[in-house]
Scaffold this motif. Structure first.
Motif, PDB file in Angstrom:
ATOM      1  N   MET A  72     -68.993  77.988  57.363  1.00 28.78           N
ATOM      2  CA  MET A  72     -70.298  77.360  57.576  1.00 28.78           C
ATOM      3  C   MET A  72     -71.240  77.856  56.495  1.00 28.78           C
ATOM      4  N   ALA A  73     -72.137  76.997  56.026  1.00 27.39           N
ATOM      5  CA  ALA A  73     -73.099  77.370  54.991  1.00 27.39           C
ATOM      6  C   ALA A  73     -74.487  77.502  55.595  1.00 27.39           C
ATOM      7  N   ALA A  74     -75.026  78.707  55.567  1.00 22.35           N
ATOM      8  CA  ALA A  74     -76.450  78.914  55.840  1.00 22.35           C
ATOM      9  C   ALA A  74     -77.160  78.769  54.504  1.00 22.35           C
ATOM     10  N   MET A  75     -78.195  77.934  54.471  1.00 23.67           N
ATOM     11  CA  MET A  75     -78.843  77.632  53.201  1.00 23.67           C
ATOM     12  C   MET A  75     -80.358  77.594  53.371  1.00 23.67           C
ATOM     13  N   SER A  76     -81.071  77.860  52.286  1.00 24.83           N
ATOM     14  CA  SER A  76     -82.497  77.579  52.274  1.00 24.83           C
ATOM     15  C   SER A  76     -82.680  76.084  52.521  1.00 24.83           C
ATOM     16  N   GLY A  77     -83.654  75.702  53.332  1.00 30.94           N
ATOM     17  CA  GLY A  77     -83.869  74.282  53.613  1.00 30.94           C
ATOM     18  C   GLY A  77     -82.999  73.786  54.754  1.00 30.94           C
ATOM     19  N   ARG A  78     -83.157  72.512  55.087  1.00 30.53           N
ATOM     20  CA  ARG A  78     -82.396  71.895  56.172  1.00 30.53           C
ATOM     21  C   ARG A  78     -81.037  71.431  55.651  1.00 30.53           C
ATOM     22  N   VAL A  79     -79.973  71.800  56.366  1.00 25.72           N
ATOM     23  CA  VAL A  79     -78.605  71.550  55.908  1.00 25.72           C
ATOM     24  C   VAL A  79     -78.010  70.342  56.621  1.00 25.72           C
ATOM     25  N   THR A  80     -77.348  69.494  55.844  1.00 22.27           N
ATOM     26  CA  THR A  80     -76.509  68.432  56.406  1.00 22.27           C
ATOM     27  C   THR A  80     -75.093  68.659  55.915  1.00 22.27           C
ATOM     28  N   ARG A  81     -74.115  68.225  56.728  1.00 21.99           N
ATOM     29  CA  ARG A  81     -72.716  68.477  56.406  1.00 21.99           C
ATOM     30  C   ARG A  81     -71.928  67.177  56.485  1.00 21.99           C
ATOM     31  N   ALA A  82     -70.989  67.017  55.541  1.00 21.11           N
ATOM     32  CA  ALA A  82     -70.138  65.828  55.526  1.00 21.11           C
ATOM     33  C   ALA A  82     -68.759  66.208  55.032  1.00 21.11           C
ATOM     34  N   PRO A  83     -67.680  65.625  55.593  1.00 20.76           N
ATOM     35  CA  PRO A  83     -66.331  65.903  55.080  1.00 20.76           C
ATOM     36  C   PRO A  83     -66.238  65.532  53.611  1.00 20.76           C
ATOM     37  N   PHE A  84     -65.583  66.383  52.837  1.00 18.47           N
ATOM     38  CA  PHE A  84     -65.378  66.095  51.422  1.00 18.47           C
ATOM     39  C   PHE A  84     -64.367  64.957  51.295  1.00 18.47           C
ATOM     40  N   THR A  85     -64.561  64.098  50.318  1.00 16.51           N
ATOM     41  CA  THR A  85     -63.715  62.904  50.202  1.00 16.51           C
ATOM     42  C   THR A  85     -62.267  63.230  49.857  1.00 16.51           C
ATOM     43  N   ASN A  86     -62.016  64.387  49.300  1.00 19.18           N
ATOM     44  CA  ASN A  86     -60.660  64.749  48.894  1.00 19.18           C
ATOM     45  C   ASN A  86     -59.935  65.405  50.071  1.00 19.18           C
ATOM     46  N   GLY A  87     -59.542  64.595  51.052  1.00 15.37           N
ATOM     47  CA  GLY A  87     -58.811  65.110  52.208  1.00 15.37           C
ATOM     48  C   GLY A  87     -59.739  65.641  53.268  1.00 15.37           C
ATOM     49  N   ASN A  88     -59.171  66.352  54.235  1.00 14.98           N
ATOM     50  CA  ASN A  88     -59.940  66.837  55.381  1.00 14.98           C
ATOM     51  C   ASN A  88     -60.026  68.350  55.437  1.00 14.98           C
ATOM     52  N   THR A  89     -59.759  69.019  54.325  1.00 16.74           N
ATOM     53  CA  THR A  89     -59.722  70.479  54.333  1.00 16.74           C
ATOM     54  C   THR A  89     -61.031  71.110  53.885  1.00 16.74           C
ATOM     55  N   GLN A  90     -61.942  70.305  53.379  1.00 13.60           N
ATOM     56  CA  GLN A  90     -63.189  70.852  52.857  1.00 13.60           C
ATOM     57  C   GLN A  90     -64.401  70.093  53.391  1.00 13.60           C
ATOM     58  N   THR A  91     -65.515  70.771  53.402  1.00 12.44           N
ATOM     59  CA  THR A  91     -66.771  70.166  53.837  1.00 12.44           C
ATOM     60  C   THR A  91     -67.828  70.392  52.765  1.00 12.44           C
ATOM     61  N   THR A  92     -68.652  69.397  52.551  1.00 18.65           N
ATOM     62  CA  THR A  92     -69.772  69.521  51.626  1.00 18.65           C
ATOM     63  C   THR A  92     -71.057  69.734  52.428  1.00 18.65           C
ATOM     64  N   HIS A  93     -71.749  70.798  52.110  1.00 17.44           N
ATOM     65  CA  HIS A  93     -73.002  71.156  52.759  1.00 17.44           C
ATOM     66  C   HIS A  93     -74.132  70.875  51.775  1.00 17.44           C
ATOM     67  N   THR A  94     -75.150  70.162  52.205  1.00 18.50           N
ATOM     68  CA  THR A  94     -76.244  69.770  51.322  1.00 18.50           C
ATOM     69  C   THR A  94     -77.576  70.174  51.939  1.00 18.50           C
ATOM     70  N   SER A  95     -78.466  70.671  51.092  1.00 24.55           N
ATOM     71  CA  SER A  95     -79.792  71.058  51.566  1.00 24.55           C
ATOM     72  C   SER A  95     -80.830  70.751  50.492  1.00 24.55           C
ATOM     73  N   SER A  96     -82.037  70.454  50.932  1.00 28.25           N
ATOM     74  CA  SER A  96     -83.143  70.198  50.018  1.00 28.25           C
ATOM     75  C   SER A  96     -84.337  71.036  50.441  1.00 28.25           C
ATOM     76  N   GLY A  97     -85.162  71.372  49.474  1.00 31.68           N
ATOM     77  CA  GLY A  97     -86.371  72.123  49.774  1.00 31.68           C
ATOM     78  C   GLY A  97     -87.418  71.894  48.701  1.00 31.68           C
ATOM     79  N   THR A  98     -88.673  71.811  49.108  1.00 30.31           N
ATOM     80  CA  THR A  98     -89.755  71.611  48.151  1.00 30.31           C
ATOM     81  C   THR A  98     -90.574  72.890  48.007  1.00 30.31           C
TER      82      THR A  98
END
Length: 491
Positions: A210-236
């Motif tokens: 799991m990724a704890a990140m600055s800002g609000r985090v959203t998570r989505a399965p990575f397109t290359n199979g089901n073994t990885q997840t992409t965590h995205t966050s934005s902050g101003t």
């Protein structure tokens, strides 16, 4: 005549305060960092693509841009180590390990650019610009790099399955006094000095992390199979950005519209429910005392860390070695840094006391507002005074109690903590007694409001208290700043 002098003084102080307040900007007048990161858990290596839409917020034209490469302080042979000699064994339980960053490509406004590594310790990426960048103009800088993460319990490092990513990516230095700030990675204090900027950060990692990140985090399965997840966050308007990867459990709550998230791997002496409650109480108390926390989320992460805690905008580390009341104290202190450092920025190298004193004093204010914890305001201040007096007594003439000095000028981490934390907290408590609660808290609120997202200097804090109290407080502050015993009259 006294009344005229008082009016003139008030006008002058107000002008100083107004001019100081111009050192702020909104999200439209800030650089924008986009990071796309991929973490390899087998090698503990990150490959990164980073785009910086750099905004010249300085008042001079720029021929180049200096980016700090803090990760290179962890490379073998670094001249400036993040650790003192006494910290090495605790930092590296599994033996000495090294890391660093390698810049593999660089483009400026779409054209290839030479990769120039400089600075005092191979700790700068120097980006040569194809044309002079005037104030308020922008330039696009694109880079790719490889980050090797050391096996260490520190801001940037991995240990026992948790990966701390603090001060890891190239980040622009501050241009002032005719040069890019010359700071290196000192082993004492937090040697970081940056302006606020906007972020969009993505990190792809194995599904179990799991990724704890600055800002609000959203998570989505990575397109290359089901073994990885992409965590995205934005902050101003965040002056830095941090990530912690681990097999975390998380508990959440909301206070004053802020989602507070507490990340942990196992329950310890303080339960996750209690840690979350203290975190939420801290946000509520500091909102009331200083001004509103500006971001949607705050992440409090219990992680492997050599020191007690570490602050980043929207995210703080709490060391998993702490327990009991000290664990609670550190949570409160690090969250106070959201107001004093993350929101109201300062030069943490040359004026480390400015945010540390305010954060440490804020802990005393927290307990004053929260008597149910059984810790009184007076007890906290008395403890700071005892610590400072004991250190001064032990080291005698060899003790340097001056406050306005660079991290490089402190003789030890202990001297730094005593001066920047304990002495500063006692100074603020003494000031409160002199000017009274109304003026004291009015000054802190104005200081926060007028310098949020900017960079404050010691004279800005002094001016805030002088304006609020309508008193000449410079003799008082000079006494504390210099470390000398002085006698001054009634203010």
């Amino acid at each position: 005549m006294k009344k005229k002098i008082s009016v003139v003084l008030s006008i002058c102080l107000a002008l100083v305060f107004f001019v100081a307040c111009t050192n702020r900007y909104d999200e439209k007048n800030a650089s924008f960092y986009t990071l796309d990161l991929v973490f390899n858990a087998e090698t503990n290596v990150i490959t990164g693509r980073q785009t910086v839409d750099f905004y010249n917020s300085f008042d001079v034209e720029l021929a180049d841009i200096h980016f700090h490469l803090f990760a290179n302080a962890h490379r073998e042979g670094a001249q400036y180590s993040p650790f003192t000699a006494n910290e090495i064994n605790d930092a590296f339980p599994n033996g000495r390990s090294f890391g660093g960053i390698e810049i593999t490509s660089l483009r400026v406004d779409g054209a290839d650019s030479p990769i120039v590594i400089g600075g005092r310790d191979e700790d700068r990426l120097i980006v040569k610009l194809p044309r002079a960048l005037m104030p308020t103009q922008r330039v696009m800088v694109e880079m790719e790099y490889t980050l090797t993460i050391p096996n260490v319990r520190h801001r940037f490092g991995h240990y026992n399955g948790i990966v701390n990513l603090g001060n890891f990516f190239p980040i622009a230095a501050v241009f002032e006094n005719g040069q890019w700030s010359p700071h290196v990675y000192y082993s004492i204090g937090d040697p970081f000095f940056t302006k606020a900027k906007n972020f969009k950060v993505s990190i792809t990692a194995p599904n179990n992390l799991m990724a704890a990140m600055s800002g609000r985090v959203t998570r989505a399965p990575f397109t290359n199979g089901n073994t990885q997840t992409t965590h995205t966050s934005s902050g101003t308007l965040m002056r830095d950005f941090a990530i912690v990867l681990g097999e975390f459990q998380v508990v959440t709550g909301e206070v004053d519209g802020v989602e507070v998230r507490y990340y942990f791997t196992q329950e310890t002496s303080m339960s996750s429910a209690d840690a979350l409650a203290v975190s939420m109480d801290s946000v509520r108390v500091f909102n009331e005392l200083f001004g509103n926390y500006p971001w949607e989320t705050l992440s409090v992460v219990k992680t492997h860390f050599l020191h007690g805690g570490m602050e980043y905008p929207g995210l703080v580390y709490i060391s998993d070695t702490l327990s009991g009341n000290y664990f609670r104290d550190v949570i409160v202190h690090e969250i106070a840094h959201q107001w004093w450092y993350a929101i109201v920025g300062n030069n943490q190298v040359d004026h480390a006391w400015l945010d540390e004193s305010l954060a440490e004093y804020s802990v005393a204010l927290f307990y004053e507002r929260m008597p149910q914890f059984g810790v009184s305001y007076s007890d906290r201040i008395a403890e700071s005074l005892r610590t400072f007096a004991l250190f001064e007594d032990i080291f005698g003439k060899n003790f340097d109690g001056s406050m306005n000095r660079s991290l490089s000028e402190f003789n030890s981490p202990y001297e730094y903590v005593v001066v920047a934390y304990q002495k500063g907290a006692v100074m603020l408590s003494s000031l409160r007694q002199i000017i009274g609660d109304d003026a004291f808290f009015s000054a802190l609120r104005k200081y926060f409001q007028n310098h949020k997202f900017g960079i404050a200097r010691p004279e800005n804090l002094v001016a805030a208290f002088e304006v609020a109290s309508n008193k000449n407080l410079q003799p008082f502050f000079n006494t504390w700043f210099s470390g000398e015993v002085q006698t001054f009259g009634r203010v």
